[in-house]
Design an enzyme around this catalytic site. Structure first.
Site, short mmCIF file in Angstrom:
data_model
loop_
_atom_site.label_atom_id
_atom_site.label_comp_id
_atom_site.label_asym_id
_atom_site.label_seq_id
_atom_site.Cartn_x
_atom_site.Cartn_y
_atom_site.Cartn_z
N LYS A 1 -9.75 1.78 -2.11
CA LYS A 1 -9.62 1.27 -0.67
C LYS A 1 -11.08 1.34 -0.01
O LYS A 1 -11.43 2.54 -0.11
CB LYS A 1 -8.49 1.75 0.06
CG LYS A 1 -8.71 1.18 1.64
CD LYS A 1 -7.29 1.80 2.51
CE LYS A 1 -7.11 1.08 3.95
NZ LYS A 1 -5.93 1.53 4.38
N ASN B 1 0.24 -1.09 5.36
CA ASN B 1 1.13 -0.19 6.07
C ASN B 1 0.74 -0.18 7.50
O ASN B 1 -0.41 0.22 7.86
CB ASN B 1 1.43 1.34 5.84
CG ASN B 1 2.18 1.54 4.44
OD1 ASN B 1 3.11 2.07 4.70
ND2 ASN B 1 1.49 1.51 3.34
N CYS C 1 -4.77 -3.05 2.88
CA CYS C 1 -4.28 -2.85 4.31
C CYS C 1 -5.44 -3.24 5.24
O CYS C 1 -5.67 -4.25 5.62
CB CYS C 1 -3.78 -1.40 4.74
SG CYS C 1 -2.98 -1.36 6.05
N GLU D 1 -5.78 8.60 7.75
CA GLU D 1 -6.33 8.30 6.57
C GLU D 1 -7.70 8.50 6.29
O GLU D 1 -8.29 9.03 5.19
CB GLU D 1 -6.38 6.63 6.53
CG GLU D 1 -5.15 6.02 6.12
CD GLU D 1 -5.28 4.79 5.68
OE1 GLU D 1 -5.57 4.32 4.69
OE2 GLU D 1 -4.71 3.76 6.61
N ASN E 1 -6.92 5.91 -1.79
CA ASN E 1 -5.82 4.92 -1.60
C ASN E 1 -6.20 3.78 -2.49
O ASN E 1 -6.91 2.87 -2.23
CB ASN E 1 -5.90 4.65 -0.22
CG ASN E 1 -5.08 3.84 0.54
OD1 ASN E 1 -4.11 3.06 -0.39
ND2 ASN E 1 -4.43 3.64 1.71
N GLU F 1 0.82 -1.15 -0.10
CA GLU F 1 0.09 -0.13 0.05
C GLU F 1 0.75 1.50 0.03
O GLU F 1 1.99 1.35 0.63
CB GLU F 1 -0.75 -0.17 1.24
CG GLU F 1 -1.48 1.07 1.57
CD GLU F 1 -2.29 1.28 3.05
OE1 GLU F 1 -1.42 0.69 3.82
OE2 GLU F 1 -3.48 1.78 3.04
N1 CDV Z 1 -2.94 1.50 6.71
C1 CDV Z 1 -3.77 0.86 7.25
O1 CDV Z 1 -4.94 0.60 7.02
N2 CDV Z 1 -3.38 0.54 8.53
C2 CDV Z 1 -4.51 -0.10 9.60
C3 CDV Z 1 -3.96 0.17 10.97
C4 CDV Z 1 -4.23 1.76 11.32
C5 CDV Z 1 -4.63 -0.48 12.13
C6 CDV Z 1 -4.34 -1.58 9.43
O2 CDV Z 1 -5.31 -2.06 9.40
O3 CDV Z 1 -3.32 -2.26 9.69
#
Ligand code: CDV
Length: 311
Positions: A127, A197, A172, A146, A110, A50
């Site tokens: 996303k 991330n 993510c 975010e 995203n 990501e």
């Molecule tokens: N980049 C993300 O989506 N990170 C989230 C954190 C904030 C919990 C994740 O689900 O890994």
């Protein structure tokens, strides 16, 4: 495995940290270096994390969102990402790449782009589940803004015929939600590319910090198994701008087993042969949706957002 015509050699192109001062050109060089190693190892598809072109900028608050515009791409490929597209096409390797997208209408997503081995764009995924918060919360050691810098996509989880199979993408936080996998499972998905991330420190409940690695694999392994699909989970990790980020990129089989996993917290290629026909062993037995699912019973999951407790 190698006798099946539907074995695709896939790589997780894990990235170590990208510091704020690192230029796009420098990052693209790192992506190309991973791609060249992938070419030497016969890889056909490489999945990057990501937001793979910049540091994870939602950790900083700006009053005016446009103060972060330089972290977004206004075209894909653009001048700075074209070398990656050129290298991939020259080596006949496809890729999935996460980046921040700023549309001509000023929308911010995203996004992940999936590109075939011949350089054609298969699809973009934006996303769906946007975590974190949208206003400054200085009590945190670092921000996770975010929800300030990205909109929730309404395009959903679509799948695509590419690489000889049925491909999907998620990003993510999406990987923590069972609906992500089931939406694609219901379209026959055979491989899901997921970049992430994930800071180790979770400010709303630091008790979860020690479980970050466990939760990462738990949700992706469950999603793979319950839908009979490969899952390629790829981290941007290491210590980025003082924030420790989870590594542990993994290639997960339709059985739910991890078949290959990163061992570093830096740039690393993790390679596995993915037999897409293995998916059918699960899709046609325990998870034969046609026979066993009960959608007439599941009416809440598609219509109700929050919890409704009994009286
Ligand atoms: N980049 C993300 O989506 N990170 C989230 C954190 C904030 C919990 C994740 O689900 O890994």
């Amino acid at each position: 495995m190698s006798s099946s015509p539907r074995v695709i050699r896939v790589a997780a192109g894990q990235l170590g940290p990208i510091q704020r001062e690192e230029s796009r050109a420098e990052v693209v060089q790192r992506l190309v270096a991973l791609l060249e190693e992938a070419a030497d190892r016969g890889v056909e598809l490489i999945v990057y994390p990501e937001l793979a072109l910049t540091t994870f900028f939602p950790r900083w608050y700006t009053e005016d969102v446009s103060g972060h515009d330089h972290f977004y791409e206004t075209s894909m490929p653009g001048a700075e990402t074209q070398p990656l597209f050129d290298a991939a096409k020259a080596h006949n390797i496809g890729f999935a790449l996460g980046y921040a997208e700023l549309t001509p209408d000023g929308e911010r997503f995203n996004t992940t782009v999936l590109v075939e081995r011949d350089g054609t764009t298969v699809a973009k995924y934006r996303k769906v589940h946007i975590p974190g918060h949208d206003s400054n919360e200085p009590w945190r050691a670092f921000q996770h803004l975010e929800r300030r810098y990205f909109q929730e996509s309404h395009e959903g989880f679509n799948v695509h015929r590419a690489f000889g199979g049925i491909m999907g993408m998620a990003t993510c936080n999406d990987r923590r939600w069972p609906e992500t996998y089931r939406e694609m499972g219901l379209q026959g998905v055979e491989l899901i590319a997921i970049g992430y991330n994930t800071p180790i420190h979770y400010a709303p409940d630091p008790g979860q910090n020690a479980l970050q690695g466990f939760h990462n694999h738990l949700c992706m392994q469950a999603g793979a198994y319950q839908n009979g699909t490969w899952v390629i989970g790829v981290a941007k990790c290491g210590t980025e701008e003082g924030v420790e980020m989870l590594a542990e990129s993994a290639i997960i089989a339709p059985s739910g087993e991890i078949v290959a996993q990163a061992v570093t917290t830096g740039d690393e290629l993790v390679v596995a042969d993915c037999d897409l026909d293995w998916c059918a062993d699960y899709k046609n037995t325990l998870f034969d949706f046609d026979t066993y699912r009960r959608p007439e019973i599941y009416h809440r999951t598609g219509s109700q957002k929050g919890v409704v407790h009994p009286d």
